[in-house]
Design a protein around this motif. Structure first.
Motif, mmCIF file in Angstrom:
data_model
loop_
_atom_site.group_PDB
_atom_site.id
_atom_site.type_symbol
_atom_site.label_atom_id
_atom_site.label_comp_id
_atom_site.label_asym_id
_atom_site.label_seq_id
_atom_site.Cartn_x
_atom_site.Cartn_y
_atom_site.Cartn_z
ATOM 1 N N ASN A 1 0.920 -1.124 -0.097
ATOM 2 C CA ASN A 1 -0.020 -0.057 -0.012
ATOM 3 C C ASN A 1 0.776 1.148 0.121
ATOM 4 O OD1 ASN A 1 -2.401 -1.558 0.028
ATOM 5 N ND2 ASN A 1 -2.411 -1.519 2.089
ATOM 6 N N LEU A 2 1.850 1.248 0.877
ATOM 7 C CA LEU A 2 2.955 2.541 0.890
ATOM 8 C C LEU A 2 3.485 2.597 -0.385
ATOM 9 C CD1 LEU A 2 4.434 4.657 2.459
ATOM 10 C CD2 LEU A 2 6.051 3.107 3.021
ATOM 11 N N ILE A 3 4.110 1.568 -1.036
ATOM 12 C CA ILE A 3 4.673 1.771 -2.333
ATOM 13 C C ILE A 3 3.863 2.118 -3.451
ATOM 14 C CG2 ILE A 3 6.004 0.357 -4.311
ATOM 15 C CD1 ILE A 3 7.497 1.122 -1.454
ATOM 16 N N ALA A 4 2.551 1.697 -3.543
ATOM 17 C CA ALA A 4 1.341 2.035 -4.492
ATOM 18 C C ALA A 4 1.466 3.560 -4.470
ATOM 19 C CB ALA A 4 0.226 1.265 -4.198
ATOM 20 N N LYS A 5 1.345 4.107 -3.197
ATOM 21 C CA LYS A 5 1.257 5.429 -3.166
ATOM 22 C C LYS A 5 2.586 6.426 -3.645
ATOM 23 C CE LYS A 5 0.380 9.232 0.407
ATOM 24 N NZ LYS A 5 0.317 9.265 2.015
ATOM 25 N N MET A 6 3.628 5.721 -3.126
ATOM 26 C CA MET A 6 4.828 6.419 -3.339
ATOM 27 C C MET A 6 5.403 6.498 -4.739
ATOM 28 S SD MET A 6 5.707 7.687 -0.454
ATOM 29 C CE MET A 6 7.431 8.139 -0.742
ATOM 30 N N LYS A 7 4.944 5.295 -5.472
ATOM 31 C CA LYS A 7 5.500 5.430 -6.743
ATOM 32 C C LYS A 7 4.661 6.423 -7.890
ATOM 33 C CE LYS A 7 3.174 1.086 -8.157
ATOM 34 N NZ LYS A 7 3.407 -0.450 -8.309
ATOM 35 N N LEU A 8 3.544 6.645 -7.306
ATOM 36 C CA LEU A 8 2.789 7.449 -8.258
ATOM 37 C C LEU A 8 2.900 8.947 -7.913
ATOM 38 C CD1 LEU A 8 -0.621 5.646 -8.487
ATOM 39 C CD2 LEU A 8 1.237 5.509 -10.092
ATOM 40 N N ILE A 9 3.394 9.721 -8.815
ATOM 41 C CA ILE A 9 3.650 11.460 -8.728
ATOM 42 C C ILE A 9 2.730 12.050 -9.513
ATOM 43 C CG2 ILE A 9 5.609 13.086 -8.886
ATOM 44 C CD1 ILE A 9 7.518 10.794 -8.688
ATOM 45 N N PRO A 10 2.132 13.041 -8.791
ATOM 46 C CA PRO A 10 0.923 13.865 -9.635
ATOM 47 C C PRO A 10 1.448 14.724 -10.571
ATOM 48 C CG PRO A 10 1.397 14.531 -7.439
ATOM 49 C CD PRO A 10 2.239 13.300 -7.689
ATOM 50 N N VAL A 11 0.589 14.907 -11.403
ATOM 51 C CA VAL A 11 0.756 16.330 -12.313
ATOM 52 C C VAL A 11 -0.130 17.334 -11.770
ATOM 53 C CG1 VAL A 11 1.018 16.957 -14.755
ATOM 54 C CG2 VAL A 11 1.712 14.835 -14.083
ATOM 55 N N GLN A 12 -0.016 18.294 -11.209
ATOM 56 C CA GLN A 12 -0.805 19.012 -10.384
ATOM 57 C C GLN A 12 -1.988 19.764 -11.554
ATOM 58 O OE1 GLN A 12 -1.562 19.339 -7.532
ATOM 59 N NE2 GLN A 12 0.084 18.599 -6.415
ATOM 60 N N GLU A 13 -1.173 20.092 -12.486
ATOM 61 C CA GLU A 13 -1.972 20.859 -13.679
ATOM 62 C C GLU A 13 -3.111 20.159 -14.136
ATOM 63 O OE1 GLU A 13 2.272 22.659 -13.188
ATOM 64 O OE2 GLU A 13 1.280 20.656 -13.479
ATOM 65 N N LEU A 14 -3.012 18.903 -14.452
ATOM 66 C CA LEU A 14 -3.773 18.042 -14.863
ATOM 67 C C LEU A 14 -5.170 17.454 -13.992
ATOM 68 C CD1 LEU A 14 -1.705 15.733 -17.377
ATOM 69 C CD2 LEU A 14 -3.085 18.112 -17.904
ATOM 70 N N ILE A 15 -4.858 17.911 -12.652
ATOM 71 C CA ILE A 15 -5.551 17.385 -11.657
ATOM 72 C C ILE A 15 -6.563 18.561 -11.034
ATOM 73 C CG2 ILE A 15 -5.584 16.445 -9.372
ATOM 74 C CD1 ILE A 15 -3.103 14.956 -10.052
ATOM 75 N N LYS A 16 -5.937 19.629 -10.712
ATOM 76 C CA LYS A 16 -6.516 20.578 -9.745
ATOM 77 C C LYS A 16 -7.696 21.294 -10.598
ATOM 78 C CE LYS A 16 -5.303 24.616 -7.199
ATOM 79 N NZ LYS A 16 -4.342 25.663 -6.703
ATOM 80 N N GLY A 17 -8.879 21.240 -9.869
ATOM 81 C CA GLY A 17 -10.165 21.544 -10.316
ATOM 82 C C GLY A 17 -10.685 20.938 -11.528
ATOM 83 N N LYS A 18 -10.321 19.575 -11.630
ATOM 84 C CA LYS A 18 -10.735 18.715 -12.938
ATOM 85 C C LYS A 18 -11.880 17.829 -12.425
ATOM 86 C CE LYS A 18 -7.841 20.574 -15.769
ATOM 87 N NZ LYS A 18 -8.328 21.472 -17.093
ATOM 88 N N SER A 19 -12.411 17.512 -13.296
ATOM 89 C CA SER A 19 -13.212 15.934 -13.028
ATOM 90 C C SER A 19 -12.616 15.095 -13.884
ATOM 91 C CB SER A 19 -14.768 16.311 -13.622
ATOM 92 O OG SER A 19 -15.317 15.077 -13.663
ATOM 93 N N LEU A 20 -12.301 14.011 -13.133
ATOM 94 C CA LEU A 20 -11.412 12.993 -13.637
ATOM 95 C C LEU A 20 -12.230 11.520 -13.860
ATOM 96 C CD1 LEU A 20 -8.044 13.496 -11.797
ATOM 97 C CD2 LEU A 20 -8.764 14.340 -13.844
ATOM 98 N N LEU A 21 -11.980 10.657 -14.824
ATOM 99 C CA LEU A 21 -12.539 9.485 -14.748
ATOM 100 C C LEU A 21 -11.425 8.464 -14.730
ATOM 101 C CD1 LEU A 21 -15.532 7.874 -16.533
ATOM 102 C CD2 LEU A 21 -13.530 6.608 -16.821
ATOM 103 N N LEU A 22 -11.453 7.454 -13.881
ATOM 104 C CA LEU A 22 -10.472 6.758 -13.353
ATOM 105 C C LEU A 22 -10.680 5.400 -13.613
ATOM 106 C CD1 LEU A 22 -7.474 6.931 -12.498
ATOM 107 C CD2 LEU A 22 -8.232 6.667 -10.198
ATOM 108 N N ILE A 23 -9.682 4.515 -14.703
ATOM 109 C CA ILE A 23 -9.761 3.290 -14.905
ATOM 110 C C ILE A 23 -8.745 2.464 -14.295
ATOM 111 C CG2 ILE A 23 -10.167 1.485 -16.659
ATOM 112 C CD1 ILE A 23 -11.446 3.432 -18.511
ATOM 113 N N ASP A 24 -9.202 1.543 -13.542
ATOM 114 C CA ASP A 24 -8.211 0.484 -13.032
ATOM 115 C C ASP A 24 -8.549 -0.882 -13.443
ATOM 116 O OD1 ASP A 24 -5.913 -0.361 -11.609
ATOM 117 O OD2 ASP A 24 -6.711 0.124 -9.727
ATOM 118 N N ASP A 25 -7.627 -1.723 -13.460
ATOM 119 C CA ASP A 25 -7.927 -3.229 -14.047
ATOM 120 C C ASP A 25 -9.099 -3.854 -13.140
ATOM 121 O OD1 ASP A 25 -6.418 -4.838 -11.971
ATOM 122 O OD2 ASP A 25 -4.888 -3.331 -12.662
#
Length: 469
Positions: free
Chosen positions: A320-344
């Motif tokens: 769980n820790l590594i799953a969090k640590m290995k994903l680095i955000p791109v703030q410009e593509l997230i802030k104020g956005k509505s996102l649709l997220l697909i996981d397997d």
């Protein structure tokens, strides 16, 4: 899961073997092994690969190994390949699969005359050693493999290397792939078809369910014809398989694109962008974006230099820790956005909940989640599919128990929750959505998943979603 690779060549096979096994590194994280047969007989090496890649651990072995025949594996559990000396001669053996009746088989072996097994940590018998013991109850290796296919409950695909070549056997119902490649001076056998592409091999054939062949530098000889009934694991395409691999003529990446396409066809969400959870969710998201016309984006990037594989490490807390640590955000593509997220998929729900929280903390306005497979309601009985010790690790089962009361969760009730047209199915999704703090949640339907793969339903194992064998 595990993966294996083997080579029978007119020339030295070590480099082909080395790279072929390495291309299975996404299927396991604990151990890697290679064995070759050369002028000095059998030579084998097994290394722990939990903290460093297969390539770095086997560099020295590649320089020392010599041989025209070799097998190797990546494993998440037992040490392999094993070297065996018996009345059938000396051979090396590696397997992919799961034995559910290990204790029963152990007692049968003791009754037959086997005196002992070497125990692994925790007192567990190495399943590959058990397979070798069962094979040695017969007068030939082929008869021994047939015996394994008869008595093992679960699944078991096998490579056996002798001084003359490699016996290759796919499990009885073809739950995992065994694929043959060929080039001018060699033949290979592999779990992942993509493992041989850069080595100059071309696809020769997929072994059928229960099929056994003998492969030498000069020939591929069928020892047992395939059975009619196949139940290949559907989750190979959804998650486990590498994008460049093809099983039963169906490419993983192409299937995932179709999966996303069908997801979009049933959806009415209007997010600003569509994203896939790296790595396996990305192809699904591309298919969704292409069908919907909603832009594809990468609001977070997986940091691969130190954590290239999503299976490590072993403990749930560390993962769980590594799953969090290995994903680095791109703030410009997230802030104020509505996102649709697909996981397997959603298994326990922990990692996707933390990913969603991470997006909200980075300024996301909405997070709509679309798993690329139906809700996982039943633990896999046929493969080492998960480290879960109980079906209660599944978020779906915990929710169902809370909604129904533990004593009321019968098979009939679970089948109601597995039916996307039943009111209880939507009640389960609403509760999962609430607990994991998604804006909305819609799963891929099983009928659409089957269409995404493109095989006849009777040839696919969908037990983990449907509860039907």
């Amino acid at each position: 899961m595990s993966g294996f690779f083997g080579v029978a060549s007119k020339n030295d096979c070590v480099m082909d073997l080395f790279f072929g096994v390495d291309y299975h590194s996404h299927l396991g994280t604990r151990r890697g092994g290679m064995a070759v047969y050369g002028p000095n007989g059998f030579n084998r090496s097994i290394h722990n690969i939990e903290n460093s890649p297969f390539r770095t651990k086997f560099d020295k072995d590649v320089d020392e190994f010599v041989g025209k025949i070799g097998i190797g594996c990546i494993s998440d559990n037992e040490a392999q390949p094993l070297l065996v000396n018996s009345h059938l001669g000396s051979f090396a053996i590696t397997t992919v699969g799961r034995i559910n009746n290990l204790e029963e088989l152990k007692e049968n072996c003791f009754a037959y005359g086997t005196t002992h097994f070497l125990e692994m940590s925790g007192g567990v018998i190495n399943p590959t050693e058990m397979v070798a013991a069962i094979i040695n109850q017969k007068d030939t290796i082929v008869d021994g493999i047939k015996h394994v296919q008869e008595v093992v409950k679960g699944s078991m695909s096998i490579l056996i290397m002798t001084p003359d070549g490699i016996y290759c056997a796919r499990d009885k119902f073809g739950r995992t792939p065994v694929i043959i490649g060929t080039k001018e001076d060699a033949h290979c056998v592999t779990f992942e078809s993509s493992a041989f592409l850069n080595l100059g091999y071309h696809h020769e054939k997929d072994l059928g369910p229960g099929e056994i062949i003998f492969m030498s530098e000069n020939e591929i000889k069928q020892e047992q014809a395939p059975a009619d009934k196949m139940k290949i694991c559907s989750f190979l395409w959804v998650y486990y398989g590498y994008p460049t691999s093809t099983y039963e003529g169906i490419n993983v990446e192409v299937m995932r694109n179709r999966c996303g396409d069908l997801l979009a066809g049933r959806d009415d969400a209007k997010p600003d962008s569509v994203a896939g959870v790296p790595d396996s969710g990305i192809a699904h998201a591309v298919g969704y974006a292409n069908r919907s016309g909603i832009p594809f984006a990468r609001p977070f990037i997986k940091y691969t230099p130190t954590w290239p594989r999503s299976f490590m490490p072993q403990s749930q807390g560390q993962r769980n820790l590594i799953a969090k640590m290995k994903l680095i955000p791109v703030q410009e593509l997230i802030k104020g956005k509505s996102l649709l997220l697909i996981d397997d998929s959603i298994v326990r729900g922990t990692q996707l909940r933390e990913t969603t929280e991470f997006l909200y903390q980075s300024g996301a306005k909405e997070v709509h989640v679309r798993p690329a497979c139906p809700p996982l309601l039943f633990g896999c009985k046929y493969l080492n599919f998960s480290r879960s010790n109980s079906e209660m690790d599944l978020i779906t089962r915990r929710v169902v128990c809370d909604l129904e009361g533990t004593d009321n969760v019968t098979e009939e009730v679970l089948l109601q929750y597995a039916d996307p047209d039943h009111p209880k199915y939507q009640a389960m999704l609403d509760e999962i959505c609430k607990r994991l703090k998604f804006t909305s949640l819609k799963y891929h339907r099983l009928d659409d998943l089957i269409e995404s793969i493109g095989l006849e339903p009777c040839k696919l194992c969908t037990y983990c979603w449907s509860g039907k064998e």
